[in-house]
Design a protein around this motif. Structure first.
Motif, PDB file in Angstrom:
ATOM      1  N   GLU A   7       0.862  -1.177   0.000  1.00  0.00           N
ATOM      2  CA  GLU A   7       0.000   0.000   0.000  1.00  0.00           C
ATOM      3  C   GLU A   7       0.897   1.226   0.000  1.00  0.00           C
ATOM      4  OE1 GLU A   7      -3.399   1.910   2.751  1.00  0.00           O
ATOM      5  OE2 GLU A   7      -3.695  -0.149   2.094  1.00  0.00           O
ATOM      6  N   ARG A   8       0.699   2.081  -0.988  1.00  0.00           N
ATOM      7  CA  ARG A   8       1.466   3.312  -1.111  1.00  0.00           C
ATOM      8  C   ARG A   8       0.467   4.450  -1.261  1.00  0.00           C
ATOM      9  NH1 ARG A   8       6.903   2.015  -1.941  1.00  0.00           N
ATOM     10  NH2 ARG A   8       7.320   4.221  -2.325  1.00  0.00           N
ATOM     11  N   ALA A   9       0.524   5.393  -0.354  1.00  0.00           N
ATOM     12  CA  ALA A   9      -0.397   6.532  -0.364  1.00  0.00           C
ATOM     13  C   ALA A   9      -1.850   6.056  -0.378  1.00  0.00           C
ATOM     14  CB  ALA A   9      -0.099   7.461  -1.544  1.00  0.00           C
ATOM     15  N   GLY A  10      -2.098   4.943   0.311  1.00  0.00           N
ATOM     16  CA  GLY A  10      -3.452   4.421   0.405  1.00  0.00           C
ATOM     17  C   GLY A  10      -3.926   3.645  -0.809  1.00  0.00           C
ATOM     18  N   VAL A  11      -3.026   3.353  -1.743  1.00  0.00           N
ATOM     19  CA  VAL A  11      -3.376   2.639  -2.975  1.00  0.00           C
ATOM     20  C   VAL A  11      -2.571   1.334  -3.029  1.00  0.00           C
ATOM     21  CG1 VAL A  11      -3.368   2.749  -5.500  1.00  0.00           C
ATOM     22  CG2 VAL A  11      -3.809   4.826  -4.171  1.00  0.00           C
ATOM     23  N   PRO A  12      -3.234   0.202  -3.270  1.00  0.00           N
ATOM     24  CA  PRO A  12      -2.479  -1.051  -3.406  1.00  0.00           C
ATOM     25  C   PRO A  12      -1.721  -1.091  -4.735  1.00  0.00           C
ATOM     26  CG  PRO A  12      -4.831  -1.459  -3.645  1.00  0.00           C
ATOM     27  CD  PRO A  12      -4.676  -0.006  -3.344  1.00  0.00           C
ATOM     28  N   VAL A  13      -0.405  -1.276  -4.625  1.00  0.00           N
ATOM     29  CA  VAL A  13       0.478  -1.221  -5.793  1.00  0.00           C
ATOM     30  C   VAL A  13       1.279  -2.516  -5.874  1.00  0.00           C
ATOM     31  CG1 VAL A  13       2.402   0.020  -6.894  1.00  0.00           C
ATOM     32  CG2 VAL A  13       0.693   1.299  -5.570  1.00  0.00           C
ATOM     33  N   ALA A  38      -4.526  -9.912  -7.660  1.00  0.00           N
ATOM     34  CA  ALA A  38      -4.507 -10.341  -6.256  1.00  0.00           C
ATOM     35  C   ALA A  38      -4.836  -9.182  -5.329  1.00  0.00           C
ATOM     36  CB  ALA A  38      -3.145 -10.933  -5.906  1.00  0.00           C
ATOM     37  N   GLY A  39      -5.119  -8.006  -5.886  1.00  0.00           N
ATOM     38  CA  GLY A  39      -5.544  -6.885  -5.058  1.00  0.00           C
ATOM     39  C   GLY A  39      -4.915  -5.548  -5.369  1.00  0.00           C
ATOM     40  N   ALA A  40      -4.097  -5.453  -6.398  1.00  0.00           N
ATOM     41  CA  ALA A  40      -3.448  -4.178  -6.728  1.00  0.00           C
ATOM     42  C   ALA A  40      -4.274  -3.387  -7.746  1.00  0.00           C
ATOM     43  CB  ALA A  40      -2.046  -4.416  -7.280  1.00  0.00           C
ATOM     44  N   GLU A  41      -4.220  -2.079  -7.627  1.00  0.00           N
ATOM     45  CA  GLU A  41      -4.841  -1.184  -8.606  1.00  0.00           C
ATOM     46  C   GLU A  41      -3.809  -0.634  -9.579  1.00  0.00           C
ATOM     47  OE1 GLU A  41      -6.946   1.985  -6.628  1.00  0.00           O
ATOM     48  OE2 GLU A  41      -7.842   0.596  -5.197  1.00  0.00           O
ATOM     49  N   VAL A  42      -2.541  -0.708  -9.175  1.00  0.00           N
ATOM     50  CA  VAL A  42      -1.438  -0.113  -9.914  1.00  0.00           C
ATOM     51  C   VAL A  42      -0.316  -1.144 -10.006  1.00  0.00           C
ATOM     52  CG1 VAL A  42       0.301   1.741  -9.884  1.00  0.00           C
ATOM     53  CG2 VAL A  42      -2.021   2.191  -9.044  1.00  0.00           C
ATOM     54  N   VAL A  43       0.363  -1.165 -11.145  1.00  0.00           N
ATOM     55  CA  VAL A  43       1.569  -1.981 -11.302  1.00  0.00           C
ATOM     56  C   VAL A  43       2.722  -1.021 -11.567  1.00  0.00           C
ATOM     57  CG1 VAL A  43       2.752  -3.740 -12.670  1.00  0.00           C
ATOM     58  CG2 VAL A  43       0.306  -3.989 -12.179  1.00  0.00           C
ATOM     59  N   ALA A  44       3.718  -1.038 -10.683  1.00  0.00           N
ATOM     60  CA  ALA A  44       4.901  -0.188 -10.816  1.00  0.00           C
ATOM     61  C   ALA A  44       6.051  -1.038 -11.353  1.00  0.00           C
ATOM     62  CB  ALA A  44       5.275   0.426  -9.472  1.00  0.00           C
ATOM     63  N   VAL A  45       6.450  -0.755 -12.584  1.00  0.00           N
ATOM     64  CA  VAL A  45       7.484  -1.531 -13.268  1.00  0.00           C
ATOM     65  C   VAL A  45       8.748  -0.683 -13.400  1.00  0.00           C
ATOM     66  CG1 VAL A  45       8.098  -2.786 -15.364  1.00  0.00           C
ATOM     67  CG2 VAL A  45       5.716  -2.759 -14.591  1.00  0.00           C
ATOM     68  N   PRO A  46       9.852  -1.136 -12.825  1.00  0.00           N
ATOM     69  CA  PRO A  46      11.107  -0.409 -12.997  1.00  0.00           C
ATOM     70  C   PRO A  46      11.553  -0.463 -14.460  1.00  0.00           C
ATOM     71  CG  PRO A  46      11.301  -2.086 -11.282  1.00  0.00           C
ATOM     72  CD  PRO A  46      10.003  -2.303 -11.973  1.00  0.00           C
ATOM     73  N   LEU A 114       6.244   8.569  -7.566  1.00  0.00           N
ATOM     74  CA  LEU A 114       5.063   7.702  -7.625  1.00  0.00           C
ATOM     75  C   LEU A 114       4.127   8.007  -6.473  1.00  0.00           C
ATOM     76  CD1 LEU A 114       3.314   5.283  -8.475  1.00  0.00           C
ATOM     77  CD2 LEU A 114       4.916   3.814  -7.223  1.00  0.00           C
ATOM     78  N   ASP A 115       4.678   8.102  -5.264  1.00  0.00           N
ATOM     79  CA  ASP A 115       3.845   8.391  -4.095  1.00  0.00           C
ATOM     80  C   ASP A 115       3.130   9.727  -4.246  1.00  0.00           C
ATOM     81  OD1 ASP A 115       4.658   5.974  -3.014  1.00  0.00           O
ATOM     82  OD2 ASP A 115       6.142   6.882  -1.679  1.00  0.00           O
TER      83      ASP A 115
END
Length: 123
Positions: A7-13, A38-46, A114-115
């Motif tokens: 959870e980052r800034a209240g958003v599952p990532v 599985a529960g994320a709204e965002v995918v953060a890809v390096p 991102l945050d």
């Protein structure tokens, strides 16, 4: 470290491990989308995980990947310095600028950026 949902800034990532497998095919992107279910709204890809063809718009790979995320209503965030790619391509600069104005795909320099975007998104 495996890809994990945080959870980052209240958003599952779904935070993708920089040392994880490359995203080099549409199936690789679909695998990330599946993991996000599985529960994320965002995918953060390096950026280190993205095949170099992602940054060469003539390959159409970036567009195909981005469209998959839009279709599945999962936000894609590319995290990392892409300045050398931007310097080499005005078309990529335009894509990044347009993407960062939308709510579906973002390009950010680091996790702090991102945050900040996630905080702004939630308000």
């Amino acid at each position: 470290m495996p890809d994990v949902i945080q959870e980052r800034a209240g958003v599952p990532v779904l935070m993708c491990d920089p040392a994880g497998p490359p995203v080099a095919t549409e199936q690789d992107a679909l695998d990330l989308i599946g993991a996000a279910f599985a529960g994320a709204e965002v995918v953060a890809v390096p950026t280190s995980r993205l095949d170099p063809s992602f940054f060469s718009l003539g390959t159409r790979f970036a567009g195909e990947i981005m469209q998959k995320f839009v279709n599945y209503r999962i936000r894609l965030v590319v995290v990392g310095d892409i300045s050398r790619h931007l310097a080499a391509s005005s078309a990529l600069r335009a894509l990044v600028d347009e993407s960062n104005r939308s709510g579906h795909v973002w390009f950010v320099d680091d996790l702090d950026a991102l945050d900040a975007r996630l905080v702004a998104y939630r308000t």
